[in-house]
Design an enzyme around this catalytic site. Structure first.
Site, short mmCIF file in Angstrom:
data_model
loop_
_atom_site.label_atom_id
_atom_site.label_comp_id
_atom_site.label_asym_id
_atom_site.label_seq_id
_atom_site.Cartn_x
_atom_site.Cartn_y
_atom_site.Cartn_z
CG ASP A 1 -1.94 -1.08 1.24
OD1 ASP A 1 -2.82 -1.04 0.36
OD2 ASP A 1 -1.89 -1.97 2.10
NE ARG B 1 1.01 -0.61 4.29
CZ ARG B 1 0.10 0.11 4.92
NH1 ARG B 1 0.48 1.12 5.68
NH2 ARG B 1 -1.17 -0.16 4.82
NE ARG C 1 -6.16 5.55 2.58
CZ ARG C 1 -6.76 4.39 2.88
NH1 ARG C 1 -7.67 4.35 3.85
NH2 ARG C 1 -6.48 3.30 2.21
CE LYS D 1 -5.82 1.69 -1.42
NZ LYS D 1 -4.77 0.97 -0.70
CG HIS D 2 -10.99 1.05 -0.69
ND1 HIS D 2 -10.60 2.37 -0.49
CD2 HIS D 2 -10.05 0.29 -0.07
CE1 HIS D 2 -9.48 2.39 0.23
NE2 HIS D 2 -9.12 1.14 0.50
CG HIS E 1 -9.32 -0.49 8.24
ND1 HIS E 1 -9.57 0.61 7.45
CD2 HIS E 1 -8.36 -1.20 7.60
CE1 HIS E 1 -8.78 0.56 6.39
NE2 HIS E 1 -8.03 -0.52 6.47
CG ASP F 1 -9.81 -3.54 1.67
OD1 ASP F 1 -8.60 -3.68 1.93
OD2 ASP F 1 -10.44 -2.52 1.96
#
Length: 398
Positions: A110, A118, A178, A208-209, A221, A293
């Site tokens: 990601d 990351r 994002r 995404k998403h 999440h 996901d």
């Protein structure tokens, strides 16, 4: 390269799995990482996981304190670019011994830039998606993402779970910066630029998403967000960036754990045949790889890992991402294939799409590690950042 219809069931099943593993090396891990891998997959190392389950891919994970995805990131594989390069080299060596070895292992992460990033040290860091949206120049976005993609490919990463194609239609803290913004047309132009830049560098882009996480303020999440908009509102307000990304050639789309009430009420999109097969494939015409996901997120854990994987494939996904138990997902898929609840043509179709993407990526040679954080790359990121500066009130001279 038609090995897959005649290949063993185990090879077919393995190719649709893209789990995570513990450790910063493919073959040498700490006692804690070995214990984590034993619980996850009954092996000690990432390389052994690839070999045992004939994996199609692996996701590299890690997180920072302000990252809204940290709730389902249980391990970290990322310390530095040099370490990442050594890790990916080791993972590819293990995958090269599989029946599908001529098709490169998918190694994803990601790398959205902004809060979800990351690899942060020693690479060119781009401004967030919302900053690029403020800049409003898709050519600058494309140039910056080409630089970023070149660096990912140099480290051995060939799939990026980016760009975020969600339109920021609500005050969503999980999507927030994002997203490229609240205007579907402007976000669409930005997403197209990011896809072109990333894939020109040999890295698969993932939209995404789907069907649009920015249309709910809730966090998948933690629970199952509900999209209350009509199908027509989603089509005009949520899907233009996905369509633009597909038009730009995006190789993958990520299905979201989102309940689109107007289309398939009560069913997360990840498990919805109506959304993934009828809408995404049929209506929007997507022909690439559909990736779930994280299957370790609460909406996907309402079923055991094996049943969840089967349901996701039957809905239209081609890759199962981050299952909470690799052995159970693998065994569940194998049993369903042999028992008939996972039709063989559906699995072969998924594997064919995965392999097609792999061979397309293999045609693009990766850059050298010396390109990381180069002056030209930093200049592309700086140009995008400078254009993002926005005057809210008053005048800005000089």
């Amino acid at each position: 390269r038609p090995w897959w219809p005649r290949s063993p069931d185990e090879d077919l099943v393995g190719q649709v799995l893209m789990p995570y593993a513990y450790g910063d090396s493919a073959t040498t891990v700490s006692a804690g990482s070995a214990a984590g891998n034993q619980a996850l997959a009954g092996v000690d190392t990432p390389a052994e996981m690839i070999s045992k389950y004939r994996l199609g891919g692996l996701i590299l994970v890690g997180f920072s304190a302000d990252d809204p995805t940290k709730g389902n990131q249980e391990t970290t594989n990322v310390d530095s670019p040099k370490q990442v390069h050594e890790l990916t080299t080791g993972l590819r060596t293990a995958a090269g011994r599989l029946a599908a070895g001529s098709a490169p292992l998918l190694i994803g992460t990601d790398q959205e830039y902004g809060v979800v990033t990351r690899v942060t040290d020693g690479v060119t860091v781009l401004p967030s998606a919302l900053a690029a949206g403020a800049a409003g120049d898709p050519k600058l976005t494309e140039a910056a993402w080409r630089a970023a993609g070149t660096e990912l490919a140099a480290m051995g990463i060939n799939v990026d779970f980016a760009p975020v194609a969600d339109v920021l239609a609500t005050r969503s803290t999980v999507i927030g910066s994002r997203s490229y913004g609240a205007d579907p047309k402007q976000a669409a132009a930005q997403v197209g630029g990011a896809v072109r830049g990333l894939q020109a560098a040999g890295v698969a882009a993932t939209l995404k998403h789907f069907p649009g996480h920015g249309h709910s303020a809730d966090d998948s999440h933690q629970d199952l967000p509900v999209l209350t908009q009509s199908a027509a509102a989603l089509q005009s307000g949520a899907w233009p960036p996905f369509s633009a990304g597909m038009d730009a050639g995006a190789m993958a789309v990520m299905s979201g754990h989102l309940d689109a009430r107007a289309i398939d009420p009560g069913t997360p999109a990840t498990f919805s045949h109506k959304l993934l097969t009828d809408v995404l494939r049929g209506q929007l015409g997507f022909k690439g790889v559909v990736i779930t996901d994280g299957m370790n997120m609460p909406p996907a854990k309402r079923w055991a890992p094996g049943e969840a994987a089967v349901r996701a494939l039957n809905a239209g996904n081609d890759l199962i991402l981050m299952t909470p138990n690799v052995g159970q997902a693998y065994d569940g898929l194998l049993a369903a294939l042999r028992g008939g609840s996972l039709p063989r043509p559906r699995l072969v179709e998924a594997v064919t799409r995965v392999l097609t993407m792999k061979f397309r990526l293999a045609e693009l040679p990766a850059a050298q590690m010396s390109t990381l954080n180069s002056p030209a790359h930093r200049a592309a990121a700086d140009a995008l950042a400078a254009a993002a500066v926005t005057v809210l009130r008053g005048t800005c001279g000089g």
